[in-house]
Each structure stands twice: as structure tokens, then as C-alpha cells.
Design a protein around this motif. Sequence first.
Motif, mmCIF file in Angstrom:
data_model
loop_
_atom_site.group_PDB
_atom_site.id
_atom_site.type_symbol
_atom_site.label_atom_id
_atom_site.label_comp_id
_atom_site.label_asym_id
_atom_site.label_seq_id
_atom_site.Cartn_x
_atom_site.Cartn_y
_atom_site.Cartn_z
ATOM 1 N N HIS A 1 0.829 -1.209 0.000
ATOM 2 C CA HIS A 1 0.000 0.000 0.000
ATOM 3 C C HIS A 1 0.860 1.254 0.000
ATOM 4 N N GLU A 2 0.368 2.281 -0.723
ATOM 5 C CA GLU A 2 1.090 3.550 -0.775
ATOM 6 C C GLU A 2 0.940 4.337 0.527
ATOM 7 N N ASN A 3 -0.264 4.277 1.096
ATOM 8 C CA ASN A 3 -0.600 5.183 2.193
ATOM 9 C C ASN A 3 -0.605 4.462 3.537
ATOM 10 N N MET A 4 -0.022 5.101 4.523
ATOM 11 C CA MET A 4 -0.046 4.567 5.879
ATOM 12 C C MET A 4 -0.355 5.677 6.869
ATOM 13 N N PHE A 5 -0.994 5.297 7.965
ATOM 14 C CA PHE A 5 -1.543 6.267 8.906
ATOM 15 C C PHE A 5 -1.268 5.837 10.348
ATOM 16 N N TRP A 6 -1.121 6.823 11.214
ATOM 17 C CA TRP A 6 -1.119 6.581 12.654
ATOM 18 C C TRP A 6 -2.249 7.392 13.283
ATOM 19 N N TYR A 7 -3.088 6.669 14.033
ATOM 20 C CA TYR A 7 -4.174 7.278 14.790
ATOM 21 C C TYR A 7 -3.972 6.975 16.269
ATOM 22 N N ARG A 8 -4.506 7.853 17.115
ATOM 23 C CA ARG A 8 -4.667 7.471 18.505
ATOM 24 C C ARG A 8 -6.151 7.443 18.843
ATOM 25 N N GLN A 9 -6.520 6.486 19.683
ATOM 26 C CA GLN A 9 -7.921 6.292 20.037
ATOM 27 C C GLN A 9 -8.092 6.489 21.524
ATOM 28 N N ASP A 10 -8.955 7.418 21.889
ATOM 29 C CA ASP A 10 -9.244 7.696 23.291
ATOM 30 C C ASP A 10 -10.752 7.651 23.507
ATOM 31 N N PRO A 11 -11.186 7.144 24.635
ATOM 32 C CA PRO A 11 -12.634 7.037 24.908
ATOM 33 C C PRO A 11 -13.332 8.378 24.756
ATOM 34 N N GLY A 12 -14.434 8.376 24.010
ATOM 35 C CA GLY A 12 -15.219 9.592 23.819
ATOM 36 C C GLY A 12 -14.677 10.540 22.771
ATOM 37 N N LEU A 13 -13.478 10.270 22.271
ATOM 38 C CA LEU A 13 -12.866 11.146 21.268
ATOM 39 C C LEU A 13 -12.730 10.467 19.919
ATOM 40 N N GLY A 14 -13.004 9.187 19.850
ATOM 41 C CA GLY A 14 -12.872 8.468 18.590
ATOM 42 C C GLY A 14 -11.421 8.337 18.177
ATOM 43 N N LEU A 15 -11.185 8.310 16.880
ATOM 44 C CA LEU A 15 -9.836 8.210 16.335
ATOM 45 C C LEU A 15 -9.380 9.577 15.854
ATOM 46 N N ARG A 16 -8.190 9.939 16.235
ATOM 47 C CA ARG A 16 -7.621 11.201 15.785
ATOM 48 C C ARG A 16 -6.312 10.934 15.049
ATOM 49 N N LEU A 17 -6.160 11.577 13.906
ATOM 50 C CA LEU A 17 -5.018 11.329 13.049
ATOM 51 C C LEU A 17 -3.785 12.068 13.572
ATOM 52 N N GLU B 1 2.899 13.711 6.213
ATOM 53 C CA GLU B 1 2.145 14.923 6.489
ATOM 54 C C GLU B 1 1.578 14.859 7.883
ATOM 55 N N LYS B 2 1.465 16.014 8.510
ATOM 56 C CA LYS B 2 0.887 16.080 9.842
ATOM 57 C C LYS B 2 -0.616 15.869 9.777
ATOM 58 N N GLY B 3 -1.120 15.216 10.811
ATOM 59 C CA GLY B 3 -2.549 15.086 10.963
ATOM 60 C C GLY B 3 -3.081 16.167 11.892
ATOM 61 N N ASP B 4 -4.052 15.802 12.705
ATOM 62 C CA ASP B 4 -4.685 16.779 13.592
ATOM 63 C C ASP B 4 -3.922 17.009 14.890
ATOM 64 N N ILE B 5 -3.184 16.011 15.330
ATOM 65 C CA ILE B 5 -2.524 16.118 16.640
ATOM 66 C C ILE B 5 -1.068 15.651 16.558
ATOM 67 N N PRO B 6 -0.217 16.318 15.785
ATOM 68 C CA PRO B 6 1.160 15.840 15.618
ATOM 69 C C PRO B 6 2.119 16.221 16.746
ATOM 70 N N GLU B 7 1.696 17.118 17.622
ATOM 71 C CA GLU B 7 2.625 17.636 18.636
ATOM 72 C C GLU B 7 3.091 16.505 19.550
ATOM 73 N N GLY B 8 4.408 16.442 19.721
ATOM 74 C CA GLY B 8 4.996 15.426 20.591
ATOM 75 C C GLY B 8 5.302 14.119 19.883
ATOM 76 N N TYR B 9 4.989 14.066 18.582
ATOM 77 C CA TYR B 9 5.210 12.855 17.791
ATOM 78 C C TYR B 9 6.035 13.166 16.550
#
Lengths: 112, 114
Positions: A29-45, A56-64
Motif C-alpha cells: 500500500h502507498e498510504n499509511m496512517f497513525w491514529y490514537r484512540q481515546d474514549p469519547g474522542l474516537g480516532l484522531r489522526l 504529512e501532519k494530521g490533527d494532533i502531531p505535537e509530541g510525535y
Amino acid sequence: DVKVTQSSRYLVKRTGEKVFLECVQDMDHENMFWYRQDPGLGLRLIYFSYDVKMKEKGDIPEGYSVSREKKERFSLILESASTNQTSMYLCASSPTIGEKLFFGSGTQLSVL
Amino acid sequence: AQSVTQLDSQVPVFEEAPVELRCNYSSSVSVYLFWYVQYPNQGLQLLLKYLSGSTLVKGINGFEAEFNKSQTSFHLRKPSVHISDTAEYFCAVPYASGTYKYIFGTGTRLKVLA
């Protein structure tokens, strides 16, 4: 059968440690993603990559940060782990735009 | 950019009863729409997707969803649930047309009771 493999199911680290989460896909696959999953917040890229060495940065790249030296492998790096990075981390891949995501089974990271 | 709303965080339902899990998205333009399911201690897997064509989409395990452009909704339904359907369900859409990125709803936890 397609497969996205995350190296660890559970991980416990201490505050300030550098943490590496590894993800490998065997589908070319060309595309790969990292998400974090937290209760009540769903998946955030956190980050995604659409080609080797491209990211490319997603929504919450700080610290990563991420690394993609080979097409099949996408690594997530926590430069200095903090307690607020305790979470479930999900890796995913997809062949192209509009196609479904294939997910790994996740890494539950606890930062103490 | 798109946004996705899943209003119900938890839905309890008795076995063999029908269920509807709601999903609304923000844009009125044609989009791709997905429902994923996450069983306990597993990653997400695709239930069904809408790309174009018929607004009624059938997926795995007896689930179906209807794309409603005027109401910007993509609700998931099953006429008769089983205990094994207990899981968390996520609706997802691309951030924008032609993008690689997807935005997920906050999830609905379906609990099927005996």
C-alpha cells in the motif's frame, strides 16, 4: 489475507523515554496512517504518509514524529513520552484515495 | 473540511431487536462514507462503504446503511442483532474530496443484551 502488524500489543514506558511504535503492512500500500484512540474522542489522526519518505501532519502531531524509510514500514516516535500520551495507537494502510483502511490490532501504550 | 457526528455514544438493545446507529456529516457535496466496527481488543474493520450509485449499501454481518444527501446522514441499521454484534462502531468520511485523510466520528458502543 491482508495484514497490518503492530509490533507490540501492550507497552509500558516511563515519562521522558523515547518510544518507538512499529507498523508493517504486507499489501504494498502507498498510504499509511497513525491514529490514537481515546474514549469519547474516537480516532484522531497523528501523521500519515503517502509515499516512502513522504509524510504529512494530521490533527494532533505535537509530541510525535514518524519515519518511513521503506514502503512497508511506518514508525511512530514519541520523542519524550508524557502521561497524556497514554492511549491506544492504531496503524492503518490503504492502497489509494477512497479505498478502505486496513487496521492493525493496536498498541495500548501506558506512560507512567 | 468535513466533520462527522455520532450522537449516540452508547446504544443498548436486546438480542433479535432492530438497531439504528446514527451518523451525520457536515458537507452537502458527494462524498465517500464508511462504517467500521471494532470488536473488543481488536483493530477496526470495514463494515460497508458508500462511494456512488445506490443509496442503500449492504455490508457484512447483515448490516446496511442508507446515504441520505438531503439530510447529510449515513445511518447504520440491522433488522435483528446478535450478541456477537456487541462492539464499537465508527462512521468515517474523507477530510475533503481527493484527500488521503479520513475523519472518524467519536464512535457508538453497541451493547446487545440477552
